[in-house]
Design a protein around this motif. Sequence first.
Motif, PDB file in Angstrom:
ATOM      1  N   ALA A 142       0.847  -1.195   0.000  1.00  0.00           N
ATOM      2  CA  ALA A 142       0.000   0.000   0.000  1.00  0.00           C
ATOM      3  C   ALA A 142       0.882   1.244   0.000  1.00  0.00           C
ATOM      4  O   ALA A 142       2.078   1.167   0.299  1.00  0.00           O
ATOM      5  CB  ALA A 142      -0.914  -0.001   1.220  1.00  0.00           C
ATOM      6  N   ASP A 143       0.270   2.386  -0.309  1.00  0.00           N
ATOM      7  CA  ASP A 143       1.003   3.651  -0.336  1.00  0.00           C
ATOM      8  C   ASP A 143       1.133   4.291   1.032  1.00  0.00           C
ATOM      9  O   ASP A 143       1.921   5.213   1.206  1.00  0.00           O
ATOM     10  CB  ASP A 143       0.326   4.637  -1.291  1.00  0.00           C
ATOM     11  CG  ASP A 143       0.514   4.244  -2.747  1.00  0.00           C
ATOM     12  OD1 ASP A 143       1.496   3.541  -3.059  1.00  0.00           O
ATOM     13  OD2 ASP A 143      -0.325   4.636  -3.568  1.00  0.00           O
ATOM     14  N   SER A 144       0.365   3.817   2.025  1.00  0.00           N
ATOM     15  CA  SER A 144       0.482   4.389   3.368  1.00  0.00           C
ATOM     16  C   SER A 144       0.537   3.277   4.400  1.00  0.00           C
ATOM     17  O   SER A 144      -0.016   2.194   4.190  1.00  0.00           O
ATOM     18  CB  SER A 144      -0.705   5.307   3.680  1.00  0.00           C
ATOM     19  OG  SER A 144      -1.882   4.550   3.932  1.00  0.00           O
ATOM     20  N   GLU A 145       1.219   3.533   5.514  1.00  0.00           N
ATOM     21  CA  GLU A 145       1.298   2.545   6.586  1.00  0.00           C
ATOM     22  C   GLU A 145      -0.079   2.251   7.169  1.00  0.00           C
ATOM     23  O   GLU A 145      -0.364   1.115   7.534  1.00  0.00           O
ATOM     24  CB  GLU A 145       2.257   3.019   7.685  1.00  0.00           C
ATOM     25  CG  GLU A 145       3.704   2.889   7.284  1.00  0.00           C
ATOM     26  CD  GLU A 145       4.648   3.059   8.443  1.00  0.00           C
ATOM     27  OE1 GLU A 145       4.222   2.980   9.612  1.00  0.00           O
ATOM     28  OE2 GLU A 145       5.843   3.258   8.166  1.00  0.00           O
ATOM     29  N   GLN A 146      -0.927   3.268   7.251  1.00  0.00           N
ATOM     30  CA  GLN A 146      -2.265   3.068   7.816  1.00  0.00           C
ATOM     31  C   GLN A 146      -3.077   2.100   6.951  1.00  0.00           C
ATOM     32  O   GLN A 146      -3.715   1.177   7.456  1.00  0.00           O
ATOM     33  CB  GLN A 146      -2.994   4.398   7.948  1.00  0.00           C
ATOM     34  CG  GLN A 146      -4.378   4.262   8.548  1.00  0.00           C
ATOM     35  CD  GLN A 146      -5.086   5.602   8.684  1.00  0.00           C
ATOM     36  OE1 GLN A 146      -4.575   6.635   8.272  1.00  0.00           O
ATOM     37  NE2 GLN A 146      -6.265   5.580   9.267  1.00  0.00           N
ATOM     38  N   GLU A 147      -3.038   2.302   5.647  1.00  0.00           N
ATOM     39  CA  GLU A 147      -3.774   1.423   4.732  1.00  0.00           C
ATOM     40  C   GLU A 147      -3.205   0.006   4.776  1.00  0.00           C
ATOM     41  O   GLU A 147      -3.956  -0.983   4.802  1.00  0.00           O
ATOM     42  CB  GLU A 147      -3.703   1.985   3.314  1.00  0.00           C
ATOM     43  CG  GLU A 147      -4.553   1.245   2.322  1.00  0.00           C
ATOM     44  CD  GLU A 147      -4.502   1.867   0.939  1.00  0.00           C
ATOM     45  OE1 GLU A 147      -5.413   1.549   0.150  1.00  0.00           O
ATOM     46  OE2 GLU A 147      -3.580   2.641   0.632  1.00  0.00           O
ATOM     47  N   LEU A 148      -1.886  -0.111   4.823  1.00  0.00           N
ATOM     48  CA  LEU A 148      -1.249  -1.429   4.896  1.00  0.00           C
ATOM     49  C   LEU A 148      -1.597  -2.120   6.207  1.00  0.00           C
ATOM     50  O   LEU A 148      -1.905  -3.314   6.218  1.00  0.00           O
ATOM     51  CB  LEU A 148       0.266  -1.292   4.753  1.00  0.00           C
ATOM     52  CG  LEU A 148       1.060  -2.596   4.803  1.00  0.00           C
ATOM     53  CD1 LEU A 148       0.586  -3.582   3.739  1.00  0.00           C
ATOM     54  CD2 LEU A 148       2.550  -2.305   4.657  1.00  0.00           C
ATOM     55  N   GLU A 149      -1.594  -1.370   7.294  1.00  0.00           N
ATOM     56  CA  GLU A 149      -1.943  -1.955   8.595  1.00  0.00           C
ATOM     57  C   GLU A 149      -3.353  -2.530   8.571  1.00  0.00           C
ATOM     58  O   GLU A 149      -3.583  -3.654   9.017  1.00  0.00           O
ATOM     59  CB  GLU A 149      -1.821  -0.914   9.701  1.00  0.00           C
ATOM     60  CG  GLU A 149      -2.180  -1.442  11.064  1.00  0.00           C
ATOM     61  CD  GLU A 149      -2.084  -0.384  12.153  1.00  0.00           C
ATOM     62  OE1 GLU A 149      -2.931  -0.423  13.055  1.00  0.00           O
ATOM     63  OE2 GLU A 149      -1.175   0.470  12.096  1.00  0.00           O
TER      64      GLU A 149
ATOM     65  N   ARG B 211       0.957  -3.731  16.538  1.00  0.00           N
ATOM     66  CA  ARG B 211       2.367  -3.360  16.779  1.00  0.00           C
ATOM     67  C   ARG B 211       3.303  -4.353  16.104  1.00  0.00           C
ATOM     68  O   ARG B 211       4.275  -3.968  15.456  1.00  0.00           O
ATOM     69  CB  ARG B 211       2.666  -3.298  18.275  1.00  0.00           C
ATOM     70  CG  ARG B 211       2.344  -1.975  18.919  1.00  0.00           C
ATOM     71  CD  ARG B 211       2.934  -1.860  20.316  1.00  0.00           C
ATOM     72  NE  ARG B 211       2.358  -2.833  21.249  1.00  0.00           N
ATOM     73  CZ  ARG B 211       1.217  -2.657  21.907  1.00  0.00           C
ATOM     74  NH1 ARG B 211       0.524  -1.548  21.742  1.00  0.00           N
ATOM     75  NH2 ARG B 211       0.765  -3.573  22.737  1.00  0.00           N
ATOM     76  N   GLN B 212       3.014  -5.629  16.266  1.00  0.00           N
ATOM     77  CA  GLN B 212       3.856  -6.664  15.660  1.00  0.00           C
ATOM     78  C   GLN B 212       3.858  -6.560  14.139  1.00  0.00           C
ATOM     79  O   GLN B 212       4.913  -6.648  13.506  1.00  0.00           O
ATOM     80  CB  GLN B 212       3.384  -8.053  16.079  1.00  0.00           C
ATOM     81  CG  GLN B 212       3.679  -8.382  17.512  1.00  0.00           C
ATOM     82  CD  GLN B 212       3.098  -9.737  17.915  1.00  0.00           C
ATOM     83  OE1 GLN B 212       2.293 -10.335  17.216  1.00  0.00           O
ATOM     84  NE2 GLN B 212       3.517 -10.207  19.087  1.00  0.00           N
ATOM     85  N   LEU B 213       2.689  -6.380  13.563  1.00  0.00           N
ATOM     86  CA  LEU B 213       2.611  -6.266  12.104  1.00  0.00           C
ATOM     87  C   LEU B 213       3.410  -5.069  11.603  1.00  0.00           C
ATOM     88  O   LEU B 213       4.136  -5.173  10.608  1.00  0.00           O
ATOM     89  CB  LEU B 213       1.158  -6.167  11.653  1.00  0.00           C
ATOM     90  CG  LEU B 213       0.339  -7.451  11.768  1.00  0.00           C
ATOM     91  CD1 LEU B 213      -1.130  -7.167  11.479  1.00  0.00           C
ATOM     92  CD2 LEU B 213       0.877  -8.532  10.850  1.00  0.00           C
ATOM     93  N   ARG B 214       3.302  -3.928  12.281  1.00  0.00           N
ATOM     94  CA  ARG B 214       4.033  -2.729  11.838  1.00  0.00           C
ATOM     95  C   ARG B 214       5.542  -2.954  11.822  1.00  0.00           C
ATOM     96  O   ARG B 214       6.236  -2.388  10.990  1.00  0.00           O
ATOM     97  CB  ARG B 214       3.661  -1.522  12.689  1.00  0.00           C
ATOM     98  CG  ARG B 214       2.293  -0.948  12.345  1.00  0.00           C
ATOM     99  CD  ARG B 214       2.056   0.417  12.991  1.00  0.00           C
ATOM    100  NE  ARG B 214       2.162   0.391  14.435  1.00  0.00           N
ATOM    101  CZ  ARG B 214       1.163   0.149  15.277  1.00  0.00           C
ATOM    102  NH1 ARG B 214      -0.059  -0.095  14.806  1.00  0.00           N
ATOM    103  NH2 ARG B 214       1.355   0.170  16.570  1.00  0.00           N
ATOM    104  N   THR B 215       6.058  -3.800  12.721  1.00  0.00           N
ATOM    105  CA  THR B 215       7.506  -4.061  12.727  1.00  0.00           C
ATOM    106  C   THR B 215       7.919  -4.897  11.516  1.00  0.00           C
ATOM    107  O   THR B 215       9.103  -4.963  11.197  1.00  0.00           O
ATOM    108  CB  THR B 215       7.960  -4.789  14.013  1.00  0.00           C
ATOM    109  OG1 THR B 215       7.439  -6.115  14.028  1.00  0.00           O
ATOM    110  CG2 THR B 215       7.547  -4.030  15.265  1.00  0.00           C
ATOM    111  N   MET B 216       6.966  -5.541  10.853  1.00  0.00           N
ATOM    112  CA  MET B 216       7.260  -6.394   9.699  1.00  0.00           C
ATOM    113  C   MET B 216       7.151  -5.654   8.374  1.00  0.00           C
ATOM    114  O   MET B 216       7.458  -6.221   7.325  1.00  0.00           O
ATOM    115  CB  MET B 216       6.306  -7.584   9.695  1.00  0.00           C
ATOM    116  CG  MET B 216       6.425  -8.452  10.915  1.00  0.00           C
ATOM    117  SD  MET B 216       5.123  -9.717  10.896  1.00  0.00           S
ATOM    118  CE  MET B 216       5.277 -10.364  12.544  1.00  0.00           C
TER     119      MET B 216
END
Length: 67
Positions: free
Chosen positions: A23-30, A51-56
């Motif tokens: 995705a183009d943004s971390e929020q959308e990817l999360e 939190r875990q997903l964001r570290t990946m």
Amino acid sequence: MGRKYIDCREFPSEAKCTVAISADSEQELEEAAVQHAVAVHQHQDSAELRRQLRTMFKDGTPPAALG
């Protein structure tokens, strides 16, 4: 900000999942990654999971093949 992705192939599991999400943004990817983790991998949506997903997350786009 550039594109970001997460790739299940980097985290072997019993499901042998080969999904990669970008995705183009971390929020959308999360949001997409959480939906996938809950629906496919039977995780519970929680602050810790997010939190875990964001570290990946990685910059760029997923490779066509690993290795």
